[in-house]
Design an enzyme around this catalytic site. Structure first.
Site, PDB file in Angstrom:
ATOM      1  N   ASP A   1      -6.177  -7.229   4.185  1.00 19.69           N
ATOM      2  CA  ASP A   1      -7.300  -6.619   3.464  1.00 19.69           C
ATOM      3  C   ASP A   1      -8.175  -7.703   2.856  1.00 19.69           C
ATOM      4  O   ASP A   1      -9.396  -7.716   3.012  1.00 19.69           O
ATOM      5  CB  ASP A   1      -6.754  -5.690   2.365  1.00 19.69           C
ATOM      6  CG  ASP A   1      -7.861  -5.098   1.522  1.00 19.69           C
ATOM      7  OD1 ASP A   1      -8.852  -4.620   2.112  1.00 19.69           O
ATOM      8  OD2 ASP A   1      -7.751  -5.114   0.283  1.00 19.69           O
TER       9      ASP A   1
ATOM     10  N   ASP B   1      -2.671 -18.498   1.186  1.00 16.08           N
ATOM     11  CA  ASP B   1      -3.630 -19.236   0.346  1.00 16.08           C
ATOM     12  C   ASP B   1      -4.331 -20.313   1.176  1.00 16.08           C
ATOM     13  O   ASP B   1      -5.557 -20.483   1.099  1.00 16.08           O
ATOM     14  CB  ASP B   1      -2.958 -19.819  -0.914  1.00 16.08           C
ATOM     15  CG  ASP B   1      -1.648 -20.544  -0.635  1.00 16.08           C
ATOM     16  OD1 ASP B   1      -1.131 -20.463   0.500  1.00 16.08           O
ATOM     17  OD2 ASP B   1      -1.136 -21.207  -1.566  1.00 16.08           O
TER      18      ASP B   1
ATOM     19  N   LYS C   1       3.385 -15.569   3.087  1.00 18.93           N
ATOM     20  CA  LYS C   1       3.595 -16.351   1.868  1.00 18.93           C
ATOM     21  C   LYS C   1       5.103 -16.594   1.767  1.00 18.93           C
ATOM     22  O   LYS C   1       5.768 -16.228   0.798  1.00 18.93           O
ATOM     23  CB  LYS C   1       3.041 -15.580   0.657  1.00 18.93           C
ATOM     24  CG  LYS C   1       3.039 -16.337  -0.654  1.00 18.93           C
ATOM     25  CD  LYS C   1       2.010 -17.452  -0.731  1.00 18.93           C
ATOM     26  CE  LYS C   1       2.187 -18.241  -2.003  1.00 18.93           C
ATOM     27  NZ  LYS C   1       1.332 -19.452  -2.044  1.00 18.93           N
TER      28      LYS C   1
ATOM     29  N   ASP D   1     -12.206  -9.339   4.204  1.00 24.16           N
ATOM     30  CA  ASP D   1     -13.454  -9.362   3.424  1.00 24.16           C
ATOM     31  C   ASP D   1     -14.014 -10.784   3.434  1.00 24.16           C
ATOM     32  O   ASP D   1     -15.216 -10.994   3.582  1.00 24.16           O
ATOM     33  CB  ASP D   1     -13.211  -8.930   1.965  1.00 24.16           C
ATOM     34  CG  ASP D   1     -13.576  -7.464   1.723  1.00 24.16           C
ATOM     35  OD1 ASP D   1     -13.332  -6.641   2.628  1.00 24.16           O
ATOM     36  OD2 ASP D   1     -14.106  -7.155   0.641  1.00 24.16           O
TER      37      ASP D   1
ATOM     38  N   TYR E   1       0.820  -1.212   0.000  1.00 27.70           N
ATOM     39  CA  TYR E   1       0.000   0.000   0.000  1.00 27.70           C
ATOM     40  C   TYR E   1       0.856   1.265   0.000  1.00 27.70           C
ATOM     41  O   TYR E   1       0.446   2.289  -0.530  1.00 27.70           O
ATOM     42  CB  TYR E   1      -0.911   0.035   1.229  1.00 27.70           C
ATOM     43  CG  TYR E   1      -2.179  -0.768   1.088  1.00 27.70           C
ATOM     44  CD1 TYR E   1      -2.129  -2.139   0.903  1.00 27.70           C
ATOM     45  CD2 TYR E   1      -3.420  -0.151   1.165  1.00 27.70           C
ATOM     46  CE1 TYR E   1      -3.292  -2.875   0.793  1.00 27.70           C
ATOM     47  CE2 TYR E   1      -4.586  -0.878   1.057  1.00 27.70           C
ATOM     48  CZ  TYR E   1      -4.516  -2.234   0.870  1.00 27.70           C
ATOM     49  OH  TYR E   1      -5.674  -2.961   0.757  1.00 27.70           O
TER      50      TYR E   1
END
Ligand code: IPM
Ligand code: MG
Length: 359
Positions: free
Chosen positions: A247, A223, A191, A251, A141
């Site tokens: 982020d 993942d 990751k 959701d 970001y």
């Protein structure tokens, strides 16, 4: 007296924020507190009037307040502005950075009344109660961005992904402390099989884990985590992860609670905390009183807890929301057969009345 900056922003922000203010006013009257609310423009609404999505006076107001209540920002109307004037990049990210809000807390718990509102099976979501701690001021970001033309006539775009040991330690310590107050389980999501910042992240967590022997530490690839969240979400207590992964995962996590309209958030770490729902400005339903104000109302509860240390008052708001849902009241996003449909304002009134003991 507590000074609260109120930034409704865009889209449904203007509809849900007043309902959270209502809940805070009800708390003030029940417990004899004084909250001073000062409203300011942010996002597209600020761009339209002042020419910038984060006007100086808005930032100054936030810096001089004890806490910030934010609705949502952005919308199609401002999507084609130069990137630095887009509400997300021009207002929300600088606000997070300027206020040094490195820790974003998104608690994901299922209100018993909403067992059937989720698209997931009851046996999967019963008892879900975890907290995602998302790093909020680093990573992709905020990394350097660039574009260049390539010889084949196309372009090349770059977003730098950087994390320092300091940034990782800061958020991970915060997460350990949160885990110590809960069920003492910390899952660090990365990751590390592919990404270098993730390898540093994992090494740093592993080092720190020795300082918190009372907390069980696990590591999970992002993942796999996205799969585990819907396969067996009860395994999680505290999840800590970097900005972009956080982020995306939050959701996804919101769907366990039945609706993204239920997921509050607190961004803390600096002197002033910022409280906002995890969802966006939902331009498709804006202005129709269809929005669910509960995520914002629950964010106000987090403000009481984290910025003002008013735990009992925070619980009163959460309890009021629980009771309103148990009584069968629903906004459209949560509506099922046999329930009672309320619009945004009616839902806000219902919660405020519960807080005041009027219902
Ligand atoms: C969130 C939002 C923001 C983010 C957007 C609006 C920039 O999706 O708070 O999760 O990506 O952080
Ligand atoms: Mg998001």
């Amino acid at each position: 007296m507590y000074k609260i900056a109120v930034l409704p922003g865009d889209g449904i922000g203007a509809e849900i924020v007043p309902e959270a203010v209502k809940a805070l006013k009800a708390i003030a009257s029940r417990f004899g507190h004084e909250f001073q609310f000062t409203e300011a423009l942010v996002g597209g609404a600020a761009y339209d009037v002042k020419g910038h999505p984060l006007p100086d006076e808005t930032l100054e107001l936030c810096q001089q307040s004890d806490a910030v209540l934010l609705g949502a920002i952005g919308g199609p109307k401002w999507d084609n502005l130069p990137v630095e004037l887009r509400p997300e990049v021009g207002a929300l990210l600088p606000l997070r950075k300027e206020l040094a809000l490195f820790a974003n807390l998104r608690p994901c718990m299922l209100f018993p009344g909403l067992l059937h509102a989720s698209t997931l099976k009851e046996e999967v979501i019963t008892g879900v109660d975890f907290l995602v701690i998302r790093e909020l001021t680093g990573g992709l970001y905020f990394g350097e961005k660039s574009r260049e033309k390539t010889a084949d006539g196309g372009q090349k775009a770059t977003d730098m992904l950087t994390y320092s040991t300091y940034e990782i330690e800061r958020i991970v310590r915060f997460a350990y402390q949160a885990a110590q107050k809960r069920r003492k389980k910390l899952c660090s999501v990365d990751k590390a099989n592919v990404i270098e910042t993730s390898r540093l992240w994992r090494e740093t967590v592993t080092d720190l884990s020795k300082e918190y022997p009372d907390v069980e530490t696990t590591h999970m690839y992002v993942d796999n985590c996205s799969m585990q969240l819907i396969r067996n979400p009860r395994q999680f207590d505290v999840i800590v992860t970097e900005n972009t992964f956080g982020d995306i995962l939050t959701d996804e996590a919101s769907m366990l609670t039945g609706s993204i309209g239920m997921l509050p958030s607190a961004s803390i770490g600096g002197e002033v905390g910022l409280y906002e729902p995890s969802h966006g400005s939902a331009p498709d339903i804006a202005g129709q009183k269809k929005a669910n104000p509960l995520a914002t109302i629950l964010s106000a509860a987090m403000m009481l807890r984290f910025s003002f240390d008013l735990e009992e008052e925070a619980r009163v708001i959460e309890q009021a929301v629980t009771e309103v849902l148990e009584a069968g009241y629903r906004t459209p996003d949560l509506m099922e057969e046999g329930k009672k449909l309320l619009n945004t304002v009616q839902m806000g009134d219902m919660v405020a009345d519960k807080i005041l003991g009027l219902r």
